[in-house]
Design a protein around this motif. Structure first.
Motif, PDB file in Angstrom:
ATOM      1  N   LEU A 162       0.848  -1.192   0.000  1.00  0.00           N
ATOM      2  CA  LEU A 162       0.000   0.000   0.000  1.00  0.00           C
ATOM      3  C   LEU A 162       0.879   1.236   0.000  1.00  0.00           C
ATOM      4  O   LEU A 162       2.085   1.155   0.267  1.00  0.00           O
ATOM      5  CB  LEU A 162      -0.946   0.012   1.202  1.00  0.00           C
ATOM      6  CG  LEU A 162      -0.419   0.437   2.577  1.00  0.00           C
ATOM      7  CD1 LEU A 162      -1.571   0.556   3.562  1.00  0.00           C
ATOM      8  CD2 LEU A 162       0.637  -0.492   3.114  1.00  0.00           C
ATOM      9  N   GLY A 163       0.282   2.377  -0.313  1.00  0.00           N
ATOM     10  CA  GLY A 163       1.032   3.616  -0.381  1.00  0.00           C
ATOM     11  C   GLY A 163       1.561   4.036   0.980  1.00  0.00           C
ATOM     12  O   GLY A 163       1.008   3.691   2.024  1.00  0.00           O
ATOM     13  N   ASN A 164       2.643   4.810   0.970  1.00  0.00           N
ATOM     14  CA  ASN A 164       3.222   5.258   2.234  1.00  0.00           C
ATOM     15  C   ASN A 164       2.675   6.634   2.630  1.00  0.00           C
ATOM     16  O   ASN A 164       1.823   7.207   1.948  1.00  0.00           O
ATOM     17  CB  ASN A 164       4.753   5.251   2.163  1.00  0.00           C
ATOM     18  CG  ASN A 164       5.307   6.242   1.153  1.00  0.00           C
ATOM     19  OD1 ASN A 164       4.807   7.360   1.004  1.00  0.00           O
ATOM     20  ND2 ASN A 164       6.356   5.844   0.446  1.00  0.00           N
ATOM     21  N   ASP A 165       3.176   7.155   3.736  1.00  0.00           N
ATOM     22  CA  ASP A 165       2.637   8.411   4.259  1.00  0.00           C
ATOM     23  C   ASP A 165       3.073   9.638   3.472  1.00  0.00           C
ATOM     24  O   ASP A 165       2.528  10.727   3.679  1.00  0.00           O
ATOM     25  CB  ASP A 165       3.000   8.562   5.733  1.00  0.00           C
ATOM     26  CG  ASP A 165       2.250   7.573   6.602  1.00  0.00           C
ATOM     27  OD1 ASP A 165       1.156   7.146   6.181  1.00  0.00           O
ATOM     28  OD2 ASP A 165       2.752   7.212   7.681  1.00  0.00           O
ATOM     29  N   ALA A 166       4.047   9.477   2.588  1.00  0.00           N
ATOM     30  CA  ALA A 166       4.367  10.572   1.676  1.00  0.00           C
ATOM     31  C   ALA A 166       3.241  10.771   0.672  1.00  0.00           C
ATOM     32  O   ALA A 166       3.145  11.817   0.029  1.00  0.00           O
ATOM     33  CB  ALA A 166       5.679  10.289   0.947  1.00  0.00           C
ATOM     34  N   THR A 167       2.373   9.786   0.563  1.00  0.00           N
ATOM     35  CA  THR A 167       1.144   9.896  -0.233  1.00  0.00           C
ATOM     36  C   THR A 167      -0.038  10.276   0.657  1.00  0.00           C
ATOM     37  O   THR A 167      -0.814  11.168   0.342  1.00  0.00           O
ATOM     38  CB  THR A 167       0.842   8.566  -0.946  1.00  0.00           C
ATOM     39  OG1 THR A 167       1.939   8.216  -1.791  1.00  0.00           O
ATOM     40  CG2 THR A 167      -0.420   8.686  -1.794  1.00  0.00           C
ATOM     41  N   GLN A 168      -0.164   9.585   1.790  1.00  0.00           N
ATOM     42  CA  GLN A 168      -1.308   9.818   2.674  1.00  0.00           C
ATOM     43  C   GLN A 168      -1.293  11.211   3.299  1.00  0.00           C
ATOM     44  O   GLN A 168      -2.338  11.861   3.391  1.00  0.00           O
ATOM     45  CB  GLN A 168      -1.355   8.767   3.790  1.00  0.00           C
ATOM     46  CG  GLN A 168      -2.542   8.969   4.721  1.00  0.00           C
ATOM     47  CD  GLN A 168      -2.666   7.928   5.824  1.00  0.00           C
ATOM     48  OE1 GLN A 168      -3.702   7.841   6.493  1.00  0.00           O
ATOM     49  NE2 GLN A 168      -1.637   7.121   6.026  1.00  0.00           N
ATOM     50  N   GLY A 169      -0.121  11.689   3.736  1.00  0.00           N
ATOM     51  CA  GLY A 169      -0.046  12.985   4.401  1.00  0.00           C
ATOM     52  C   GLY A 169      -0.529  14.133   3.541  1.00  0.00           C
ATOM     53  O   GLY A 169      -1.415  14.905   3.956  1.00  0.00           O
ATOM     54  N   PRO A 170       0.025  14.298   2.328  1.00  0.00           N
ATOM     55  CA  PRO A 170      -0.470  15.367   1.455  1.00  0.00           C
ATOM     56  C   PRO A 170      -1.944  15.207   1.100  1.00  0.00           C
ATOM     57  O   PRO A 170      -2.669  16.207   0.987  1.00  0.00           O
ATOM     58  CB  PRO A 170       0.417  15.229   0.218  1.00  0.00           C
ATOM     59  CG  PRO A 170       1.681  14.612   0.727  1.00  0.00           C
ATOM     60  CD  PRO A 170       1.238  13.656   1.795  1.00  0.00           C
ATOM     61  N   ALA A 171      -2.385  13.948   0.928  1.00  0.00           N
ATOM     62  CA  ALA A 171      -3.803  13.728   0.617  1.00  0.00           C
ATOM     63  C   ALA A 171      -4.685  14.165   1.786  1.00  0.00           C
ATOM     64  O   ALA A 171      -5.743  14.773   1.582  1.00  0.00           O
ATOM     65  CB  ALA A 171      -4.044  12.262   0.285  1.00  0.00           C
ATOM     66  N   ALA A 172      -4.261  13.855   3.011  1.00  0.00           N
ATOM     67  CA  ALA A 172      -5.036  14.274   4.181  1.00  0.00           C
ATOM     68  C   ALA A 172      -5.112  15.789   4.278  1.00  0.00           C
ATOM     69  O   ALA A 172      -6.185  16.361   4.532  1.00  0.00           O
ATOM     70  CB  ALA A 172      -4.414  13.688   5.452  1.00  0.00           C
ATOM     71  N   ALA A 173      -3.984  16.467   4.063  1.00  0.00           N
ATOM     72  CA  ALA A 173      -3.974  17.937   4.111  1.00  0.00           C
ATOM     73  C   ALA A 173      -4.879  18.520   3.036  1.00  0.00           C
ATOM     74  O   ALA A 173      -5.622  19.476   3.286  1.00  0.00           O
ATOM     75  CB  ALA A 173      -2.542  18.448   3.950  1.00  0.00           C
TER      76      ALA A 173
END
Length: 392
Positions: A162-173
């Motif tokens: 699955l994708g890492n937090d370098a993907t999840q973090g910007p998406a959450a913001a």
């Protein structure tokens, strides 16, 4: 992290495994594939492992994965002519301090050729180094550890589905400021490798919208000082980086203090995407909370996965169940194709390119998946339901 020295036991284990598995002979596997470089033998007691929390405060997430892995192993073993594979549990309790000893135990297991996990980023930081030792060479595929730095260590045995937090973090913001239209975000993390790592990425991507930061501790139960600070900050949203137990208590205490969902939205992450959040918060307080996750909504999984899982466990698949299934299936496909040594199975995973139940499963040279997506989920009527995919 304490330094990890090479152990004689893992080295001997790897050598014994290569010797035991290098014999020729044996029937073709159920897939009809040729034997492969190891000769196609099916070593007695060959196994894969699950490494993650099966007990402890974050166990729900680990059990979800373990159930997916068990389903994959059971289906594999039921095929005609299949090489019978055992599943070995390595219960970390989500405790980074236990990871090294468990990893050494796994490394010295001569029958073990692959690992699903570790499940959490903190334990991965410790265990993955043991697995990557050239004298251990134990391939491991995490279905849930999302800290980006795990792929930056040069560990040749590391993969994630699955994708890492370098993907999840910007998406959450982006979701908070773009979709929810929030302008003042209070960001809290639980000081864990995972929670702080993700929260720091969110902070950076929020920019000026990040009005205040705070840190709590794993196991903390009293958030009254944090709630008072949230109120004083004038925030219209809170992002919490961490796991469901603390997330649930924080949102409960926010709502009990009069900070309604209309006044201050609550957004958290994949570590909090569990019914345990609703249990900790209570249905009324949890309703309206948003959760982001680089994981597919389980009901969107391909094929008969949802039906098979529900039949096996009398409950629908939950967070990471499908990813756990996919990770196990990669290892099991390799065993079916005669890759029954650690070396051969590692080489097989590196070039894997097949459809899974969550996506096309293929890895880059750092072990990252070639396809990623991030979804927003919402608590509605006490249930966590998919809200929307967050487009990059």
């Amino acid at each position: 992290m304490r330094s990890i020295v090479k152990l004689a036991a893992p080295a001997a284990a790897a050598a014994l495994l290569l010797a035991a598995c290098g014999t020729t002979g044996g029937d073709d596997t159920s897939s009809g594939s040729s034997a492969g470089s190891s000769g196609g033998s099916c070593p007695d007691g060959i196994s894969i492992g699950f490494f993650g929390a099966l007990t402890g405060p974050d166990a729900n997430l680990g059990v979800n994965i373990d159930n997916g892995v068990k389903l994959a192993v059971d289906q594999h073993n039921q095929k005609s002519g299949a090489c019978q594979v055992k599943l070995e549990p390595y219960d970390s309790q989500g405790d980074q301090n236990q990871a090294q000893g468990l990893a050494q135990k796994a490394a010295s297991n001569t029958k073990l050729v692959g690992i699903v996990g570790p499940a959490f980023s903190g334990e991965s930081k410790v265990a993955d180094k043991v697995f990557a030792d050239p004298e251990v060479n134990l391939v491991h595929i995490t279905p849930s550890a999302t800290n980006p730095s795990l792929a930056e260590n040069g560990w040749k045995t590391f993969f994630r589905v699955l994708g890492n937090d370098a993907t999840q973090g910007p998406a959450a913001a982006k979701f908070i400021t773009g979709t929810l239209k929030k302008q003042k975000v209070y960001v809290v993390d639980d000081s864990s490798e995972y929670g702080k790592g993700l929260a720091d990425i969110v902070r950076k991507d929020l920019g000026a919208a990040d009005v205040k930061d705070n840190t709590v501790q794993k196991g903390q139960t009293d958030f009254s000082a944090v709630v008072a600070d949230i109120r004083a900050s004038g925030a219209d949203a809170v992002f919490f980086g961490g796991y469901y137990a603390e997330a649930g208590l924080l949102v409960k205490q926010m709502r009990d203090a009069g900070l309604s969902n209309d006044q201050v939205a609550f957004i958290s992450d994949d570590g909090a995407k569990d019914d345990g959040l609703v249990t900790a918060a209570g249905t009324d307080a949890a309703n309206g909370a948003y959760l982001t996750c680089p994981c597919l909504p389980p009901d969107k999984a391909e094929g008969s996965f949802v039906e098979d899982y529900t039949k096996a466990y009398n409950t629908a698949p939950a967070t990471y169940s499908a990813e756990g299934y996919d990770a196990a299936k990669i290892l099991l496909d390799g065993i079916s194709e005669g890759k029954v040594t650690r070396e051969d199975l590692l080489s097989y995973v590196k070039t894997y390119d097949k459809p899974g139940v969550t996506k096309q499963l293929k890895f880059d040279d750092k072990g990252e998946p070639s396809s990623v997506s991030v979804w927003a989920y919402k608590v509605d009527g006490g249930k966590i339901v998919a809200d929307q995919e967050i487009n990059s």
